[in-house]
Design a protein around this motif. Structure first.
Motif, mmCIF file in Angstrom:
data_model
loop_
_atom_site.group_PDB
_atom_site.id
_atom_site.type_symbol
_atom_site.label_atom_id
_atom_site.label_comp_id
_atom_site.label_asym_id
_atom_site.label_seq_id
_atom_site.Cartn_x
_atom_site.Cartn_y
_atom_site.Cartn_z
ATOM 1 N N UNK A 21 -1.536 76.657 10.904
ATOM 2 C CA UNK A 21 -1.668 76.673 12.362
ATOM 3 C C UNK A 21 -1.460 75.270 12.905
ATOM 4 N N UNK A 22 -1.123 75.203 14.173
ATOM 5 C CA UNK A 22 -0.999 73.924 14.891
ATOM 6 C C UNK A 22 -1.531 74.167 16.292
ATOM 7 N N UNK A 23 -2.640 73.533 16.577
ATOM 8 C CA UNK A 23 -3.334 73.745 17.854
ATOM 9 C C UNK A 23 -3.099 72.535 18.747
ATOM 10 N N UNK A 24 -2.374 72.738 19.857
ATOM 11 C CA UNK A 24 -2.171 71.698 20.861
ATOM 12 C C UNK A 24 -3.304 71.805 21.856
ATOM 13 N N UNK A 25 -4.241 70.849 21.766
ATOM 14 C CA UNK A 25 -5.480 70.997 22.510
ATOM 15 C C UNK A 25 -5.336 70.852 24.018
ATOM 16 N N UNK A 26 -4.537 69.885 24.557
ATOM 17 C CA UNK A 26 -4.451 69.791 26.031
ATOM 18 C C UNK A 26 -3.965 71.093 26.667
ATOM 19 N N UNK A 27 -3.022 71.791 25.993
ATOM 20 C CA UNK A 27 -2.512 73.055 26.524
ATOM 21 C C UNK A 27 -3.302 74.263 26.011
ATOM 22 N N UNK A 28 -4.219 74.053 25.018
ATOM 23 C CA UNK A 28 -4.966 75.129 24.354
ATOM 24 C C UNK A 28 -4.011 76.236 23.883
ATOM 25 N N UNK A 29 -3.015 75.803 23.105
ATOM 26 C CA UNK A 29 -2.056 76.739 22.513
ATOM 27 C C UNK A 29 -2.067 76.546 21.007
ATOM 28 N N UNK A 30 -2.234 77.652 20.290
ATOM 29 C CA UNK A 30 -2.215 77.629 18.830
ATOM 30 C C UNK A 30 -0.946 78.323 18.369
ATOM 31 N N UNK A 31 -0.115 77.581 17.617
ATOM 32 C CA UNK A 31 1.061 78.170 16.987
ATOM 33 C C UNK A 31 0.699 78.454 15.530
ATOM 34 N N UNK A 32 0.913 79.685 15.092
ATOM 35 C CA UNK A 32 0.508 80.080 13.739
ATOM 36 C C UNK A 32 1.583 80.934 13.102
ATOM 37 N N UNK A 33 1.620 80.897 11.773
ATOM 38 C CA UNK A 33 2.593 81.734 11.069
ATOM 39 C C UNK A 33 2.028 83.139 10.883
ATOM 40 N N UNK A 34 2.841 84.003 10.261
ATOM 41 C CA UNK A 34 2.484 85.418 10.151
ATOM 42 C C UNK A 34 1.247 85.626 9.287
ATOM 43 N N UNK A 35 1.117 84.866 8.222
ATOM 44 C CA UNK A 35 -0.027 85.076 7.331
ATOM 45 C C UNK A 35 -1.330 84.677 8.018
ATOM 46 N N UNK A 36 -1.303 83.564 8.733
ATOM 47 C CA UNK A 36 -2.493 83.144 9.467
ATOM 48 C C UNK A 36 -2.880 84.210 10.490
ATOM 49 N N UNK A 37 -1.898 84.712 11.223
ATOM 50 C CA UNK A 37 -2.173 85.725 12.242
ATOM 51 C C UNK A 37 -2.745 86.988 11.617
ATOM 52 N N UNK A 38 -2.203 87.406 10.467
ATOM 53 C CA UNK A 38 -2.675 88.638 9.816
ATOM 54 C C UNK A 38 -4.136 88.529 9.411
ATOM 55 N N UNK A 39 -4.545 87.357 8.914
ATOM 56 C CA UNK A 39 -5.931 87.189 8.477
ATOM 57 C C UNK A 39 -6.910 87.315 9.647
ATOM 58 N N UNK A 40 -6.468 86.954 10.857
ATOM 59 C CA UNK A 40 -7.357 86.978 12.014
ATOM 60 C C UNK A 40 -7.150 88.215 12.884
ATOM 61 N N UNK A 41 -6.299 89.118 12.431
ATOM 62 C CA UNK A 41 -6.065 90.340 13.200
ATOM 63 C C UNK A 41 -5.276 90.111 14.470
ATOM 64 N N UNK A 42 -4.372 89.109 14.478
ATOM 65 C CA UNK A 42 -3.589 88.756 15.650
ATOM 66 C C UNK A 42 -2.149 89.197 15.444
#
Length: 795
Positions: free
Chosen positions: A187-208
């Motif tokens: 994952x890569x979380x850009x805090x000023x914009x509060x945007x998290x870019x994540x790959x498919x495996x990361x998303x699958x683990x969190x149900x996203x």
């Protein structure tokens, strides 16, 4: 993984800078083209252009591709001077492969057609080496807009290209690693914009949703995917990393869209700007569910091996079921016994998860699948979904009724018949992994092994208890003698028998041998040598005496031993010992009594023979003699009864008097009194016969022959110099007494036998008022047993 993501981000920034550099390069090319068009390659204009673009190599060619302009920056990059390159083909600057491929002509054609051509490639230097250049090729136009040549503007970007290639290779290797592991997400979380870019495996683990995760989502979308019990803890750890600008590391659970719970290990780093505010938070997660489950299974096996954890009263099989259910996180674990017809299975024991109703009673096996019994005969039936598996499909309704949609059944068979079914049920369809099946088998194997060992231990304990109780009841001790070291281990009873203190170390030579009676030591050692000999090892059974101790005498010990072999040779002797002192004494007493009985029987027979001879010889008739003889035998028998009660050692004088005169008593006309005195066996027999004769004569001729007469018996002990007895029989109230003309057998029995047996004087006085018989004797005189028969036999 967090460091790799940071490197990727830095490389992307560098690529952006290069893009901007290309834009600048493109601007320079456009300026040069415009200048060439307006001035028709005016020398002054080009001199000005060359001076103002010192950081870029400028090379102009005619339409045939020959160099017509070469600035100093070109010389610095390529290593040729302008004089060396003017008029030479520009193709000499390209690599042989590019020349063969027609790259020079292709770039010119593109620039002529489109107004510019990107020129990013490896070129040759004067020394034959290569470098990577980024540039543009634009056409040169005259004042009328006609094309008169081309201008190439470039810059050496070898270091940047090498870095780009290395970065691409690193990204490729990283992607290969991620694809191969199938466990890692980033994952890569850009805090000023509060945007998290994540790959498919990361998303699958969190149900996203994977597409949304790639486009970017707020952090809140991922926090909802953290297990409710871990969410607060993880949020606090994230906040701490943001405040400090440091590393983040945590293990927690996430919940996928299908409800599956996974364990992950997340690591990342929060970066702060110059003002100390968090701006970026990249990282990676690793799926550690398999490791966590393995740890749980290992912990469960350790717990299963902790035999005291559940207490002695808890059924070990139920303990194993409990651990299986909790560790595998399933709904139900139990076992049932199958009836002989294999129709029903009766629930014996079960563990259920909270909220699930336990099974009980008998269940018809066919209700859960018409072919389930056949599947069980294979030893194990694994069903991921009871509604789809052929073995359970037609019994799906029964499975749903008990709240189980997947299961593992293991069967125990004996002689080809189902005996016991162990069942594991889950409330939803489930894929049972090989690790889980292996864990189940391991738990069952350990449970079975432990149960069998515990049964053996209980049997051994019970056997030892029975043996101990038997030893205690029989007062048996034991010892274990090590033939190599000479040491002996003795139990408390053995120590007591041999007189060894409880805390005393025991050896054969120093402790055991000195406690054997000196006369028996050689015999005991010979028996031990024979039992442990190489030629005939075996057992021994012997009786020996112990050495007399300070206050106690010698004891007699019965020892029964057996040699124990190790590597084919005797190594130990195990022996049981028993104190048989009392038995030995009883045996000796029995032998003595037997000899005494033989002696007394002979004496009694001799006495009876003498009584018979003397009675019958002096009887007036056979009938009279027989009656007298019988009466005397009865009197003798009474005395024998009393002596038998005292083991023929002694008899109380009062008992002799009372027993002998019992048949002569008449309304209290015979009375007696005196102290408690014990007579020897011979004295008791003689007194009994004498009293019988006195009573018989009194009944015939004396005081007991009429109704007024009576008999008084009195005895006393005088203790002057020695204890002496005075016994007196006195008759009164009867007819006048006169001395007989001749003495019969009865008189002789009274006077001679009593005197002989008591070792004193017997006086019979025929006083007209009544007969008086007096015995005066020393109580300590104990005549020999053969005196009475000899006296009775005298003529």
């Amino acid at each position: 993984m967090g460091d790799a993501a940071a490197r990727l981000a830095a490389a992307e920034c560098r690529i952006a800078e290069l893009t901007r550099e290309n834009e600048r390069l493109r601007s320079h090319a456009e300026i040069a083209a415009d200048a060439g068009a307006s001035t028709a390659l005016s020398g002054a204009v080009y001199e000005t252009l060359l001076a103002n673009v010192a950081d870029y190599a400028l090379i102009a060619t005619d339409l045939e591709g020959r160099v017509i302009l070469w600035n100093q920056a070109a010389s610095d990059v390529f290593g040729w001077t302008g004089a060396q390159r003017l008029g030479q083909p520009v193709a000499d600057l390209f690599t042989p492969d590019d020349r063969v491929a027609g790259r020079v002509e292709a770039e010119m054609a593109t620039a002529a057609r489109e107004g510019r051509a990107t020129d990013n490639r490896w070129l040759l230097r004067a020394d034959g080496s290569t470098f990577f250049a980024r540039g543009e090729l634009v056409p040169l136009l005259d004042g009328t807009g006609g094309r008169i040549g081309f201008l190439k503007i470039l810059r050496d970007r070898t270091e940047e290209e090498i870095a780009r290639l290395e970065l691409a290779a690193s990204r490729e290797r990283l992607q290969f690693a991620l694809d191969a592991s199938a466990l890692i997400g980033t994952w890569d979380w850009l805090l000023p914009q509060d945007i998290v870019y994540a790959d498919a495996r990361f998303a699958d683990l969190y149900g996203v949703d994977e597409a949304q995760a790639a486009s970017g989502l707020p952090i809140e979308s991922y926090l909802h995917g953290i297990h409710a019990e871990d969410r607060t803890r993880v949020a606090a750890a994230i906040q701490a990393a943001m405040e400090a600008g440091g590393d983040f590391s945590a293990e927690y659970r996430t919940v996928r869209r299908d409800g599956d719970v996974r364990w992950i290990h997340a690591r990342g780093r929060c970066f702060l700007n110059d003002a100390g505010r968090p701006v970026r938070f990249p990282g990676a997660v690793v799926d550690i569910t398999t490791d966590k489950l393995r740890e749980r299974r290992q912990a469960a096996l350790l717990r299963l091996g902790d035999e005291g954890g559940f207490g002695e009263s808890v059924d070990y099989t139920l303990k194993a079921l409990h651990l299986l259910g909790e560790t595998l996180e399933i709904g139900r674990v139990g076992y049932a016994k199958v009836d002989p017809t294999e129709t029903f299975a009766a629930i014996v024991g079960e563990w259920t998860a909270p909220g699930l109703v336990p099974l009980s009673g008998r269940k018809r096996i066919a209700d859960f699948g018409s072919s389930l019994a056949d599947a069980l005969r294979g030893g194990m039936a694994v069903v991921e979904d009871v509604r789809e598996d052929p073995a359970t499909r037609d019994g799906a309704a029964a499975w749903e009724a008990i709240g189980s949609l997947s299961m593992i059944n293991l069967a125990v068979q004996e002689n080809g018949r189902l005996e016991v079914i162990l069942y594991l049920h889950h409330t939803s369809p489930r894929r049972w992994s090989d690790d889980e099946i292996g864990f189940i088998r391991e738990v069952l194997n350990r449970s079975w092994t432990y149960s069998r060992r515990r049964r053996a231990e209980r049997s051994l304990i019970e056997t030892e208890a029975r043996l101990r109780l038997a030893h205690e009841a029989a007062e048996i001790g034991s010892f274990d003698y090590d033939l190599q070291t000479g040491d002996m281990v003795c139990d408390p009873r053995c120590r007591e028998i041999l007189g060894i203190a409880d805390d005393e170390a025991v050896t054969f030579a120093g402790t055991f041998r000195p406690r054997i009676h000196p006369e028996d030591q050689e015999r005991v050692e010979a028996a031990v040598r024979q039992a442990t000999g190489a030629e005939a090892p075996g057992s021994f059974d012997l009786v020996f005496r112990t050495a007399p101790r300070d206050v106690a005498g010698s004891r007699t010990v019965h020892a029964s031993g057996q040699s124990v072999l190790a590597d084919g040779a005797p190594a130990r002797i195990v022996c049981a010992v028993r104190d048989v002192t009392q038995a030995k004494e009883a045996e000796e007493r029995q032998a003595l009594l037997t000899r005494e009985l033989q002696h007394r029987v002979k004496n009694t027979l001799a006495m009876v023979n003498a009584l018979a001879n003397q009675t019958m010889r002096r009887a007036a008739s056979a009938q009279e003699g027989l009656a007298a003889f019988s009466a005397r035998l009865i009197a003798l028998g009474h005395a024998h009864d009393i002596l038998t009660q005292t083991s023929w050692t002694s008899a109380p004088i009062e008992a002799i008097v009372a027993q002998t005169l019992a048949s002569h008593g008449d309304g209290g006309r015979i009375a007696w009194h005196g102290p408690d005195i014990r007579l020897t066996a011979r004295q008791s027999l003689a007194l009994a016969l004498a009293l019988h004769e006195l009573a018989t004569n009194a009944a015939k001729y004396g005081a007991l022959s009429d109704e007024r007469g009576e008999v008084r018996i009195e005895w006393r002990v005088d203790r002057a110099e020695r204890e002496s007895l005075r016994f007196e029989w006195r008759e009164s109230g009867g007819p006048p007494v006169a001395a007989p003309e001749r003495k019969g057998f009865g008189s002789r029995l009274i006077e001679q036998s009593l005197a002989a047996e008591f070792g004193g004087e017997v006086t019979v006085s025929y006083d007209p008022a009544g007969l008086v018989c007096t015995i005066e004797a020393d109580l300590q005189v104990a005549p020999e047993d053969n005196v009475l028969p000899a006296r009775l036999g005298e003529p």
